[in-house]
Design an enzyme around this catalytic site. Structure first.
Site, PDB file in Angstrom:
ATOM      1  N   SER A 110       2.997  -2.684  -2.741  1.00  0.00           N
ATOM      2  CA  SER A 110       1.986  -1.920  -3.475  1.00  0.00           C
ATOM      3  C   SER A 110       2.680  -0.928  -4.390  1.00  0.00           C
ATOM      4  O   SER A 110       3.778  -0.446  -4.089  1.00  0.00           O
ATOM      5  CB  SER A 110       1.085  -1.174  -2.490  1.00  0.00           C
ATOM      6  OG  SER A 110       0.306  -0.197  -3.154  1.00  0.00           O
ATOM      7  N   SER A 111       2.028  -0.595  -5.493  1.00  0.00           N
ATOM      8  CA  SER A 111       2.600   0.383  -6.420  1.00  0.00           C
ATOM      9  C   SER A 111       2.643   1.783  -5.825  1.00  0.00           C
ATOM     10  O   SER A 111       3.336   2.658  -6.355  1.00  0.00           O
ATOM     11  CB  SER A 111       1.798   0.412  -7.723  1.00  0.00           C
ATOM     12  OG  SER A 111       0.459   0.793  -7.475  1.00  0.00           O
ATOM     13  N   CYS A 112       1.940   2.008  -4.709  1.00  0.00           N
ATOM     14  CA  CYS A 112       1.941   3.351  -4.107  1.00  0.00           C
ATOM     15  C   CYS A 112       3.272   3.679  -3.438  1.00  0.00           C
ATOM     16  O   CYS A 112       3.458   4.788  -2.941  1.00  0.00           O
ATOM     17  CB  CYS A 112       0.799   3.499  -3.111  1.00  0.00           C
ATOM     18  SG  CYS A 112       1.028   2.563  -1.590  1.00  0.00           S
ATOM     19  N   TYR A 139       0.534   4.515   4.497  1.00  0.00           N
ATOM     20  CA  TYR A 139       0.491   3.141   3.990  1.00  0.00           C
ATOM     21  C   TYR A 139       1.714   2.859   3.125  1.00  0.00           C
ATOM     22  O   TYR A 139       2.360   1.800   3.253  1.00  0.00           O
ATOM     23  CB  TYR A 139      -0.793   2.935   3.185  1.00  0.00           C
ATOM     24  CG  TYR A 139      -0.924   1.585   2.525  1.00  0.00           C
ATOM     25  CD1 TYR A 139      -1.220   0.452   3.270  1.00  0.00           C
ATOM     26  CD2 TYR A 139      -0.764   1.441   1.155  1.00  0.00           C
ATOM     27  CE1 TYR A 139      -1.346  -0.793   2.667  1.00  0.00           C
ATOM     28  CE2 TYR A 139      -0.896   0.202   0.535  1.00  0.00           C
ATOM     29  CZ  TYR A 139      -1.184  -0.910   1.299  1.00  0.00           C
ATOM     30  OH  TYR A 139      -1.311  -2.138   0.699  1.00  0.00           O
ATOM     31  N   LYS A 143       4.812   0.067   3.545  1.00  0.00           N
ATOM     32  CA  LYS A 143       5.195  -0.910   2.530  1.00  0.00           C
ATOM     33  C   LYS A 143       6.674  -0.774   2.146  1.00  0.00           C
ATOM     34  O   LYS A 143       7.361  -1.775   1.892  1.00  0.00           O
ATOM     35  CB  LYS A 143       4.300  -0.763   1.295  1.00  0.00           C
ATOM     36  CG  LYS A 143       2.872  -1.259   1.517  1.00  0.00           C
ATOM     37  CD  LYS A 143       2.859  -2.742   1.842  1.00  0.00           C
ATOM     38  CE  LYS A 143       1.474  -3.305   2.004  1.00  0.00           C
ATOM     39  NZ  LYS A 143       1.487  -4.750   2.313  1.00  0.00           N
ATOM     40  N   HIS A 182     -11.843   0.198  -3.693  1.00  0.00           N
ATOM     41  CA  HIS A 182     -11.078   0.748  -4.802  1.00  0.00           C
ATOM     42  C   HIS A 182     -11.961   0.891  -6.041  1.00  0.00           C
ATOM     43  O   HIS A 182     -13.134   0.536  -6.028  1.00  0.00           O
ATOM     44  CB  HIS A 182      -9.870  -0.141  -5.092  1.00  0.00           C
ATOM     45  CG  HIS A 182      -8.834  -0.103  -4.011  1.00  0.00           C
ATOM     46  ND1 HIS A 182      -8.611  -1.155  -3.146  1.00  0.00           N
ATOM     47  CD2 HIS A 182      -7.962   0.873  -3.647  1.00  0.00           C
ATOM     48  CE1 HIS A 182      -7.646  -0.840  -2.306  1.00  0.00           C
ATOM     49  NE2 HIS A 182      -7.230   0.377  -2.587  1.00  0.00           N
TER      50      HIS A 182
END
Length: 325
Positions: A110-112, A139, A143, A182
């Site tokens: 994920s980009s987070c 989260y 990842k 989202h």
């Protein structure tokens, strides 16, 4: 490109938005041995069950798309579940793949994973250079651990475990829960229901000025299959041993206001759009640097309005089930 269409391919998380898109892509590409297992058949949190499943099935490739996901509210209220379940799913599958001598695996992140204040657009080497966004830190840490698991098995055992980091995804099989979804599914649902009620106005959280990048899940699936099947020489020439993950996105972003206006057009909403600036905006911009993926020969092809039309059609056709996610 290595495309053996008889390869036995396991897609973990095939009922989710990304996993189901990967299955669709593999089948449309002509793969004849795509294996899946629902939660009633395989508990990915159970290490013993996962190892037994891998022992009973001989896989050539594994796509790790299974994850516990949710929006800001879900991440804020269930941080323990988000870090525990994602860590367990990843560790169980990646270790089982190695234990059963599976050489090729693709992990979806994920980009987070990138710092909250990362320089824009966010490059792969921004990883671990600053503090994460607090609301989804558990989260994100899970990842990041998945990326490092892949890197570690590659370094120690010579595996070919690759990681792709998507930007904000949307499309068929998205989560339209009224509280835990989202931004795109939330807006599609809100505008759809406003049209049904005949509302004259839709209120949107925040100022509308933050910029976000969105990728249709079918593009994500295409990129995943593409990266999985790149030959080693091409892939390794564009990655580094300790920087193995690859960003996947469009390389373009838009404001939330522009997104809302496009959603209004797609859903047929004719009323006014009002932005509630008392609500939080989040980061001012989140854009992925996708130059590495482009150098490997892949670019996205689904424009935002086209993708939103596709997502909205799916929602209308599946509204009853979409509401119950």
């Amino acid at each position: 490109m290595q495309h053996d269409k008889t390869s036995r391919v396991f897609v973990a998380g095939h009922r989710g938005m990304v996993g189901s898109a990967i299955v669709r892509r593999l089948l449309s590409d002509g793969y004849i041995n795509v294996i899946t297992a629902g939660r009633d058949e395989l508990d990915l949190l159970d290490q013993g069950a996962v190892h037994s499943f891998f022992q009973e099935n001989e896989f050539d490739q594994v796509y790790l798309a299974a994850a516990k996901v949710g929006g800001i509210q879900a991440n804020n209220t269930l941080p323990a579940e988000f870090i525990y379940e994602n860590l367990m799913i990843q560790a169980n599958i990646i270790h089982a793949a190695h234990s059963h001598d599976i050489q090729k695996l693709l992990f979806l992140g994920s980009s987070c994973i990138y710092p909250k204040l990362a320089e824009q657009p966010m490059r792969e080497d921004a990883l671990l250079t600053g503090a994460l966004e607090p609301t989804n830190e558990p989260y994100a840490i899970a990842k990041i651990a998945g990326i490092k698991l892949c890197e570690s098995y590659n370094r120690q055992y010579g595996r070919d475990y690759r990681s792709v980091m998507p930007t904000n995804l949307y499309g068929p099989n998205d989560n339209y829960h009224p509280d835990n979804s989202h931004v795109i599914p939330a807006l599609l649902r809100r505008f759809h229901e406003a049209c049904k009620r005949g509302d004259s106005e839709v209120v949107i959280w925040g100022s509308g000025t933050p910029m976000r990048e969105f990728l249709h899940v079918d593009d994500m699936a295409a990129a995943s299959v593409y990266v999985m099947n790149l030959d080693n020489q091409t892939y390794q020439a564009n990655t580094k041993p300790m920087l193995s993950h690859i960003n996947v996105g469009t390389g373009q972003d838009c404001t939330i206001k522009q997104l809302a206006e496009t959603v209004a057009k797609v859903t047929g909403f004719k009323g006014a759009l009002t932005f509630d600036s008392s609500k939080p905006d989040g980061a001012p911009r989140k854009l992925m640097d996708v130059s590495r993926l482009k150098s490997l020969g892949w670019e996205s092809s689904i424009e935002l309005e086209e993708g939103l039309n596709n997502a909205y059609e799916w929602f209308v056709d599946n509204a009853a089930n979409a509401r119950s996610h």
